[in-house]
Write an enzyme that holds these catalytic residues in place. Structure first.
Site, PDB file in Angstrom:
ATOM      1  N   LYS A  58       0.817  -1.215   0.000  1.00  0.00           N
ATOM      2  CA  LYS A  58       0.000   0.000   0.000  1.00  0.00           C
ATOM      3  C   LYS A  58       0.855   1.270   0.000  1.00  0.00           C
ATOM      4  CE  LYS A  58      -4.167  -1.987   2.046  1.00  0.00           C
ATOM      5  NZ  LYS A  58      -5.212  -1.833   3.089  1.00  0.00           N
ATOM      6  N   ASN A  79      -4.867   2.063  -1.414  1.00  0.00           N
ATOM      7  CA  ASN A  79      -5.324   0.713  -1.743  1.00  0.00           C
ATOM      8  C   ASN A  79      -5.978   0.652  -3.117  1.00  0.00           C
ATOM      9  OD1 ASN A  79      -7.812   2.003  -1.163  1.00  0.00           O
ATOM     10  ND2 ASN A  79      -8.723   0.046  -0.551  1.00  0.00           N
ATOM     11  N   ASP A  95     -10.217   2.467   1.733  1.00  0.00           N
ATOM     12  CA  ASP A  95     -10.418   1.874   3.057  1.00  0.00           C
ATOM     13  C   ASP A  95     -11.057   2.897   3.998  1.00  0.00           C
ATOM     14  OD1 ASP A  95      -9.400  -0.652   2.492  1.00  0.00           O
ATOM     15  OD2 ASP A  95      -7.349  -0.088   3.027  1.00  0.00           O
ATOM     16  N   ALA A 132      -4.454  -0.358   8.755  1.00  0.00           N
ATOM     17  CA  ALA A 132      -5.916  -0.353   8.879  1.00  0.00           C
ATOM     18  C   ALA A 132      -6.360   0.643   9.938  1.00  0.00           C
ATOM     19  CB  ALA A 132      -6.417  -1.751   9.216  1.00  0.00           C
ATOM     20  N   TYR A 207     -12.878  -9.686   8.293  1.00  0.00           N
ATOM     21  CA  TYR A 207     -14.100 -10.242   7.725  1.00  0.00           C
ATOM     22  C   TYR A 207     -14.071 -11.760   7.574  1.00  0.00           C
ATOM     23  CZ  TYR A 207     -11.207  -9.947   3.523  1.00  0.00           C
ATOM     24  OH  TYR A 207     -10.173 -10.071   2.616  1.00  0.00           O
TER      25      TYR A 207
END
Length: 421
Positions: A58, A79, A95, A132, A207
């Protein structure tokens, strides 16, 4: 034809091709490159039109772009890359947008709030300080929330989180703790979450599995929660809009989420010994076109002895410990039909192992119709005693309860109707 794809080093299984097919950004490839291959591919390969970029590239994506969005300039990572008509490369960080979408959805849905406005001034704990986390913090900054980052490397670490943050309103996990295959696990102990008396909700950007350890703990405590599938799909939608140069219907997010859940969630059958979990499971797997796993058969293949023989030779406690290992393996996988042994519910930890990726279905039929032959525990205790011990556990675990129809095929059809596949 336009070329889209996900760029990373080790991608393995990814849902991105499925998601982008539904969004219209196809054909979509998985592109695995080594570090020294990234810059030549991004800058010199003219065949791609749009790329999603995942770890560890990234920062490279941001650096290699000709123009960066304000979000990318602020965070230093991207991203999404788009090749414009003039050949220049534009970098975005969807994101941030994806978490913003997920947060708004959560606040308006489970928390019944009027969007992100009520977060202003309220304390939000963000677990983790990696890439993140930076995206999540950027999205939360727009709400005016009082963001506190919990990190192993900073002063505000994981020791005594409830003592330092007794008024935390939301908890967001951005660490990889609990991600497949090391699941279910959680970065924050259950007792610490329990002590956060004002905690209104829990979010996890992970996820896979569908329910991470921190979400399972929130469920146990009756706290609203959401794992990261909505963020995954919504960030893909924002990327796809850039790829295609058009606005997409936001309702696609929930539609694709539902599609992924239906395709990937296990169906887990529990119930008394002899109730027909194996025969029904095989019929159900045939209807759904999925692999079937009988945990007793998996135990025999793994340890070279069937469950009954192992119990007679080594005792029930030794068998249950190994049965949990088997449940952990198959419960972490996706898109299976799983038939469990009748005693799976006797070890509480098995529930999370099976629930993290599964819908749990209880099969029931009259005790007098259940066989006891070849079942040492049924023979030793008697079905009536087993039912008194286990039926409350079966019912507590079950998402759905099926009174058997009389045939395995009938039961399988009934389950398909119940789960909506």
């Amino acid at each position: 034809m336009a070329r889209f794809g996900l760029l990373g080093r080790r991608l393995g299984h990814s849902w991105s091709p499925l998601i982008h097919k539904s969004l219209g950004s196809t054909p979509y490839d998985l592109i695995e490159l080594e570090p020294d291959e990234v810059a030549p591919f991004v800058r010199e390969d003219k065949t791609w039109q749009g790329l999603n970029v995942t770890i560890p590239y990234k920062a490279d994506a941001a650096r290699l772009a000709d123009e960066r969005s304000p979000r990318v300039e602020a965070l230093g990572v991207a991203n999404t890359l788009v090749r414009r008509e003039d050949g220049s490369i534009y970098a975005e960080n969807t994101d941030v947008l994806g978490f913003g979408f997920m947060l708004d959805q959560f606040l308006r849905g489970p928390l019944a709030l009027d969007g992100p406005g009520p977060l202003h001034g309220r304390e939000v704990l963000v677990l983790g300080d990696g890439g993140a986390s930076q995206a999540v913090q950027a999205a939360l900054a727009k709400t005016g929330a009082d963001v506190r980052v919990i990190s192993r490397h900073g002063e505000d670490d994981y020791s005594n989180v409830p003592g330092r943050h007794p008024n935390a309103f939301l908890l967001v996990n951005t660490t990889p703790v609990g991600m497949y295959p090391k699941c279910p696990a959680t970065p924050l102990p259950l007792e610490d979450m329990r002590r956060l008396r004002n905690l209104a909700g829990v979010l996890d950007v992970v996820y896979n599995p569908g329910l991470t350890g921190i979400c399972l703990d929130a469920r146990r405590l009756g706290i609203p929660f959401q794992s990261g599938l909505a963020m995954l799909v919504s960030q893909a939608l924002y990327s796809s809009e850039l790829f295609q140069g058009r606005t997409l219907d936001r309702s696609l997010v929930s539609t694709i989420e539902s599609q992924i859940r239906h395709q990937t969630q296990n169906v887990v059958l529990i119930g008394m010994p002899g109730v027909g979990k194996t025969t029904t499971g095989r019929a159900l797997a045939h209807l759904l076109g999925r692999p079937f796993v009988d945990l007793d058969d998996a135990f025999r293949l793994e340890y070279g002895m069937d469950a009954g023989s192992y119990i007679r030779a080594n005792g029930e406690d030794a068998f249950r410990a190994l049965e949990t290992r088997v449940a952990a393996d198959y419960g972490s996988r996706s898109s299976l039909v799983i038939a469990c042994g009748g005693g799976i519910v006797t070890r509480p930890q098995n529930e999370d192992l099976l629930r993290q990726n599964g819908t749990i279905v209880l099969l029931e039929r009259p005790l007098e119709s259940l066989p006891k032959g070849g079942r040492p525990i049924s023979q030793a205790k008697g079905l009536e005693q087993l039912a008194r011990e286990r039926m409350p556990l079966y019912r507590a675990w079950a998402d759905l309860d099926l009174r058997c129809t009389g045939t395995a095929s009938g039961d399988a059809r009934a389950i398909v109707k119940m789960i909506g596949c």
